[in-house]
Design a protein around this motif. Sequence first.
Motif, mmCIF file in Angstrom:
data_model
loop_
_atom_site.group_PDB
_atom_site.id
_atom_site.type_symbol
_atom_site.label_atom_id
_atom_site.label_comp_id
_atom_site.label_asym_id
_atom_site.label_seq_id
_atom_site.Cartn_x
_atom_site.Cartn_y
_atom_site.Cartn_z
ATOM 1 N N TYR A 1 4.065 1.698 -1.210
ATOM 2 C CA TYR A 1 4.739 2.037 -2.470
ATOM 3 C C TYR A 1 3.733 2.367 -3.575
ATOM 4 O O TYR A 1 4.022 3.186 -4.451
ATOM 5 C CB TYR A 1 5.743 0.958 -2.879
ATOM 6 C CG TYR A 1 5.229 -0.326 -3.462
ATOM 7 C CD1 TYR A 1 4.617 -0.372 -4.718
ATOM 8 C CD2 TYR A 1 5.416 -1.535 -2.793
ATOM 9 C CE1 TYR A 1 4.185 -1.562 -5.265
ATOM 10 C CE2 TYR A 1 4.986 -2.732 -3.343
ATOM 11 C CZ TYR A 1 4.370 -2.738 -4.575
ATOM 12 O OH TYR A 1 3.944 -3.917 -5.126
ATOM 13 N N LYS A 2 2.548 1.769 -3.524
ATOM 14 C CA LYS A 2 1.536 2.124 -4.523
ATOM 15 C C LYS A 2 1.014 3.542 -4.305
ATOM 16 O O LYS A 2 0.689 4.249 -5.272
ATOM 17 C CB LYS A 2 0.385 1.120 -4.484
ATOM 18 C CG LYS A 2 0.733 -0.225 -5.104
ATOM 19 C CD LYS A 2 -0.470 -1.154 -5.156
ATOM 20 C CE LYS A 2 -0.123 -2.446 -5.878
ATOM 21 N NZ LYS A 2 -1.281 -3.386 -5.940
ATOM 22 N N SER A 3 0.948 3.968 -3.039
ATOM 23 C CA SER A 3 0.505 5.337 -2.758
ATOM 24 C C SER A 3 1.495 6.372 -3.269
ATOM 25 O O SER A 3 1.152 7.539 -3.457
ATOM 26 C CB SER A 3 0.305 5.522 -1.250
ATOM 27 O OG SER A 3 1.542 5.496 -0.558
ATOM 28 N N ARG A 4 2.733 5.957 -3.517
ATOM 29 C CA ARG A 4 3.757 6.847 -4.070
ATOM 30 C C ARG A 4 3.773 6.815 -5.604
ATOM 31 O O ARG A 4 4.628 7.431 -6.223
ATOM 32 C CB ARG A 4 5.136 6.450 -3.546
ATOM 33 C CG ARG A 4 5.240 6.383 -2.030
ATOM 34 C CD ARG A 4 6.656 6.064 -1.595
ATOM 35 N NE ARG A 4 6.737 5.773 -0.169
ATOM 36 C CZ ARG A 4 7.860 5.784 0.542
ATOM 37 N NH1 ARG A 4 9.003 6.082 -0.055
ATOM 38 N NH2 ARG A 4 7.850 5.492 1.825
ATOM 39 N N GLY A 5 2.864 6.031 -6.180
ATOM 40 C CA GLY A 5 2.805 5.930 -7.627
ATOM 41 C C GLY A 5 3.831 4.986 -8.216
ATOM 42 O O GLY A 5 4.117 5.054 -9.416
ATOM 43 N N LEU A 6 4.381 4.090 -7.382
ATOM 44 C CA LEU A 6 5.399 3.147 -7.848
ATOM 45 C C LEU A 6 4.736 1.838 -8.265
ATOM 46 O O LEU A 6 3.776 1.379 -7.632
ATOM 47 C CB LEU A 6 6.433 2.889 -6.754
ATOM 48 C CG LEU A 6 7.192 4.142 -6.268
ATOM 49 C CD1 LEU A 6 8.028 3.816 -5.045
ATOM 50 C CD2 LEU A 6 8.068 4.688 -7.389
ATOM 51 N N GLY A 7 5.292 1.219 -9.305
ATOM 52 C CA GLY A 7 4.652 0.039 -9.862
ATOM 53 C C GLY A 7 5.051 -1.275 -9.241
ATOM 54 O O GLY A 7 4.377 -2.282 -9.437
ATOM 55 N N ASN B 1 0.826 -1.214 0.000
ATOM 56 C CA ASN B 1 0.000 0.000 0.000
ATOM 57 C C ASN B 1 0.856 1.257 0.000
ATOM 58 O O ASN B 1 0.511 2.262 -0.637
ATOM 59 C CB ASN B 1 -0.925 0.001 1.212
ATOM 60 C CG ASN B 1 -1.981 -1.090 1.143
ATOM 61 O OD1 ASN B 1 -2.273 -1.608 0.063
ATOM 62 N ND2 ASN B 1 -2.550 -1.446 2.279
ATOM 63 N N THR C 1 14.263 3.762 -4.974
ATOM 64 C CA THR C 1 14.116 5.195 -4.743
ATOM 65 C C THR C 1 15.241 5.691 -3.846
ATOM 66 O O THR C 1 15.711 4.982 -2.957
ATOM 67 C CB THR C 1 12.761 5.526 -4.106
ATOM 68 O OG1 THR C 1 12.623 4.820 -2.863
ATOM 69 C CG2 THR C 1 11.613 5.149 -5.037
ATOM 70 N N ASP D 1 10.893 -1.063 -7.573
ATOM 71 C CA ASP D 1 10.948 0.385 -7.802
ATOM 72 C C ASP D 1 11.048 1.137 -6.484
ATOM 73 O O ASP D 1 11.775 2.133 -6.371
ATOM 74 C CB ASP D 1 9.706 0.846 -8.564
ATOM 75 C CG ASP D 1 9.658 0.297 -9.988
ATOM 76 O OD1 ASP D 1 10.726 -0.064 -10.508
ATOM 77 O OD2 ASP D 1 8.551 0.214 -10.547
#
Length: 345
Positions: free
Chosen positions: A32-38, A30, A46, A42
Motif C-alpha cells: 500500500y505504501k508503493s501505491r502512495g497510500l498513507g 510495502n 480503494t 486507505d
Amino acid sequence: MDIEDRRRYFIVGSVILEIVQPLFRTRLENDYKSRGLGSFQDFLNTQPVIHILFHLRHRNAICCKDKIICRDHPKLPLIYCQWNLLYTENPGQRGHNCHCKFTANQVQLKDLDISLAGLILLNCCNLAPADDNAVHKLCRYKNDYLSHNTEGEISETEYKSLWTNLTNFVLQLDPNKQNDLIRIENRPLDEGLCSRYSIDLLNIHKKLNEMDTRMQEIGSDVQELLKYHRNEAICQYCKKKLNEQGLSERKIIPYTLGQDIFYLHHQIDLKSELDESYISYIPNVVMMDDGRLVLCSIVRQFLFICNTDGSQVDSIRVCRRPWYVTVVNNSTVAVAFVRASNVIV
C-alpha cells in the motif's frame, strides 16, 4: 503424548506466528505504501480492493460502479468475522446491495492474523509468481498442519518434508530469515507458550461459524457439557464440605467397579437469566469455593456469575470473547480469550 511430536508442533507454530505472520503484514504495508497510500485503512477503501473483498464475502451481488468485473466465487473464503473486522455498513443504504455502501474500519495490520493477511495478499496485491506461490503454500501449511490439529503434535515423518518446504517458502519471501529459522528449530519446548500459540493457530473462527449453522443440533450436547462441569464442580464442593466436617476420604466407603457413582444433584435453568440463543455459546463453566458459577459467554463478551439456583448475581464485560475460565482464589478468576496470546486475570 510424545514430547518430540509436541516440540515439532511448537517449532512449526512458532515459525508461522513469529516469522510468517509478520512477513505477510510487512508485505501488505510495502504494497500500500508503493501505491502512495498513507495507511492500511486507505488501502482497504480503494475501489479495486473493496470490490474484490466484497465479492469474496457476498454472492449474487452486482456493484453499481463496476458491474462488468463483478464475479461470483464458488466459495466465500472471507468469513463473516473477517469482513466485519475490515468494513462497516453505512447507515441508510441497507437496500442497496453493493460494495459502495461499506467503509473500511480503522483496522491496523497487527489486527490481521495470517489467514486474513494471506487472503488479502493473494487477491489484492501485486505479487511475483514465486512469491504468490510461497504465500499460498504457507497459508496451506498453516491450515493443514496447525489449524485443524487438535492433538497439538506433528510426527517425525510429516515434519521432515514439511520443514524443508516451510523454510524454502519463508526464504523466498525474505532471504534474511535464515538465522531466525535456525534459532526456532533448535529451541526447546516451552509448554506454556505452546499452549498459548495453540489458541491462535486453531481455526476458532471456522468453528464459531459452524456453531451458527448447527446451533440447534449441538444445543443438547452443550447442555450435557454444562451438566458435566456442574456435577464435577459439585463433587469438589462436597469434598471440601466433608473435610470441614472432619470426614476424611479414608472414612468414605469405596465404590465397586462398574457401580454408578455420579448422580444429578439438581439442574440449573439459565433461561431466566440468559437468552436461550446464547446458551449454546458458553464454552466453559467453573464453580467458585462459595458455590457460585462463573460462565463464559462468547457472543455477548461477558462473564456471568450465577448462584447454583440459576439466579444471576453479577456480570462482567470483558474486552474479547472469553474461551476458558479457571479459579485463582476465592474472589479471582483467570480468563483466556479466543485468539489471545496471553491470559488476562
